[in-house]
Design a protein around this motif. Structure first.
Motif, PDB file in Angstrom:
ATOM      1  N   ARG A 129      89.468  53.820 -45.830  1.00 44.36           N
ATOM      2  CA  ARG A 129      88.482  54.896 -46.024  1.00 44.36           C
ATOM      3  C   ARG A 129      89.074  56.019 -46.858  1.00 44.36           C
ATOM      4  O   ARG A 129      88.377  56.614 -47.698  1.00 44.36           O
ATOM      5  N   PHE A 130      90.331  56.333 -46.667  1.00 48.82           N
ATOM      6  CA  PHE A 130      90.960  57.367 -47.494  1.00 48.82           C
ATOM      7  C   PHE A 130      91.120  56.895 -48.940  1.00 48.82           C
ATOM      8  O   PHE A 130      90.982  57.696 -49.876  1.00 48.82           O
ATOM      9  N   GLY A 147      79.975  61.735 -45.347  1.00 46.17           N
ATOM     10  CA  GLY A 147      80.859  60.623 -45.005  1.00 46.17           C
ATOM     11  C   GLY A 147      80.987  59.679 -46.181  1.00 46.17           C
ATOM     12  O   GLY A 147      79.987  59.207 -46.735  1.00 46.17           O
ATOM     13  N   VAL A 148      82.210  59.380 -46.590  1.00 47.42           N
ATOM     14  CA  VAL A 148      82.422  58.583 -47.800  1.00 47.42           C
ATOM     15  C   VAL A 148      81.851  57.181 -47.672  1.00 47.42           C
ATOM     16  O   VAL A 148      81.525  56.539 -48.677  1.00 47.42           O
ATOM     17  N   GLU A 163      89.367  58.880 -52.151  1.00 45.05           N
ATOM     18  CA  GLU A 163      89.983  59.318 -53.406  1.00 45.05           C
ATOM     19  C   GLU A 163      89.263  58.717 -54.609  1.00 45.05           C
ATOM     20  O   GLU A 163      89.008  59.414 -55.603  1.00 45.05           O
ATOM     21  N   GLU A 164      88.910  57.446 -54.535  1.00 40.66           N
ATOM     22  CA  GLU A 164      88.175  56.848 -55.649  1.00 40.66           C
ATOM     23  C   GLU A 164      86.809  57.502 -55.834  1.00 40.66           C
ATOM     24  O   GLU A 164      86.346  57.714 -56.959  1.00 40.66           O
ATOM     25  N   THR A 165      86.149  57.854 -54.725  1.00 39.65           N
ATOM     26  CA  THR A 165      84.845  58.524 -54.818  1.00 39.65           C
ATOM     27  C   THR A 165      84.976  59.874 -55.509  1.00 39.65           C
ATOM     28  O   THR A 165      84.134  60.242 -56.349  1.00 39.65           O
ATOM     29  N   LEU A 166      86.010  60.617 -55.178  1.00 37.36           N
ATOM     30  CA  LEU A 166      86.240  61.896 -55.848  1.00 37.36           C
ATOM     31  C   LEU A 166      86.455  61.692 -57.344  1.00 37.36           C
ATOM     32  O   LEU A 166      85.919  62.443 -58.174  1.00 37.36           O
ATOM     33  N   ILE A 176      82.843  66.555 -48.605  1.00 34.39           N
ATOM     34  CA  ILE A 176      83.093  65.132 -48.386  1.00 34.39           C
ATOM     35  C   ILE A 176      84.326  64.922 -47.530  1.00 34.39           C
ATOM     36  O   ILE A 176      85.274  65.721 -47.560  1.00 34.39           O
ATOM     37  N   GLY A 177      84.291  63.843 -46.747  1.00 40.69           N
ATOM     38  CA  GLY A 177      85.415  63.485 -45.902  1.00 40.69           C
ATOM     39  C   GLY A 177      85.450  61.980 -45.688  1.00 40.69           C
ATOM     40  O   GLY A 177      84.600  61.237 -46.195  1.00 40.69           O
TER      41      GLY A 177
END
Length: 290
Positions: A132-133, A82-83, A137-140, A110-111
């Motif tokens: 959250r989305f 979970g992000v 994207e920033e986490t990726l 990841i989701g």
């Protein structure tokens, strides 16, 4: 087609004292039985759709570290991270550590996260879905930067890192595979197309699979990535595993393969999950290889 093992319940005979030994036997049976992946959920409370929230639930990455010490070949991932649960810089470090200690067997699943109760219960911030989305994207992007030679700054809307230093780097090259999990057609599958090495669907029929993969293909065309290079996986939600009907399971898996799925994760439910893994290893895995 390949099979993975997804452990979703820890409520076994013997209580908490038997959780570790049972998990160890599951991991070793999967590792020696021809399965390609081993995973657990990333949750703090048990999912109310399956069992009361008060049932046992283990922290995901600690569990994968336990698996790494007991196995030698199988890929290790959460289905899916979970992000919202970990800062992205820390997440990249955790996955890097798992990859190094497992000899290059870590994956980042990841989701966008969804279980509001556990966030509220443990005081973990739970932003609105759109945010959250954005954070996903920033986490990726942060993970990919930390798994590269770029140790500079990252400036996003939600995250700002002054130094993306990450040593040791993962063994997996160019980086641990990234799986983006979820069925969402507008955002989730677009992120899988743009950043992922794999997607993970939770759908029941070959027709649903074909539709979702068609959406993924269109996203790949739009962002200029190779659809064929993305591994298509699906969490099995049928009843044949529970009924111990291996012939029916093979037929279902054959149909999913025909729809484009490369890997299916099965859940060894019931009081003896080790026996379920061993039975499928003996009766199903060799037939899929044919």
């Amino acid at each position: 087609m390949d099979l993975g093992v997804h452990v979703a319940s820890f409520s076994w005979p013997g209580g908490r004292a038997e959780i570790g030994p049972t998990l160890g036997r599951i991991a070793q049976a999967a590792d020696s039985g021809g399965f390609v992946s081993l995973q657990v959920m990333d949750h703090f409370f048990q999912l109310e759709a399956y069992a009361p929230a008060e049932e046992p639930m283990l922290e995901g990455y600690a569990t994968l570290g336990f698996f790494a010490a007991l196995t030698s070949a199988i890929q290790l991932r959460l289905l899916v991270t979970g992000v919202t649960y970990r800062h992205p810089g820390l997440l990249a470090k955790i996955v890097s550590t798992l990859d190094v200690l497992s000899g290059g067997r870590a994956e980042l699943g990841i989701g966008a996260a969804w279980y509001a109760r556990e966030h509220d219960g443990l005081g973990v911030p739970f932003p609105p879905l759109g945010e959250r989305f954005e954070r996903l994207e920033e986490t990726l992007q942060i993970c990919l930067q930390m798994w590269s030679d770029d140790t500079g700054r990252y400036e996003g809307t939600h995250y700002r890192l002054t130094e993306t230093l990450n040593q040791p780097q993962p063994i997996s090259r160019p980086h641990p595979p990234i799986m983006v999990g979820g069925n969402g057609e507008r955002k989730t599958l677009r992120l899988a197309a743009q950043y992922g090495n794999a997607c993970n669907l939770i759908v029941a029929t070959p027709e649903e699979v074909a539709h979702k993969l068609d959406v993924l293909r269109r996203h790949c065309e739009a962002v200029g990535t190779d659809y064929d290079a993305i591994r298509k996986t699906n969490l099995y939600i049928g009843s044949s595993v529970f009924k111990a009907d291996d012939d029916a399971l093979v037929d279902e898996l054959r149909a999913l393969s025909g729809a484009g799925i490369d890997e299916v994760q099965i859940m060894p439910v019931g009081p003896d999950p080790v026996a379920v893994v061993e039975r499928i290893a003996a009766n199903v895995v060799p037939r899929l290889a044919e």
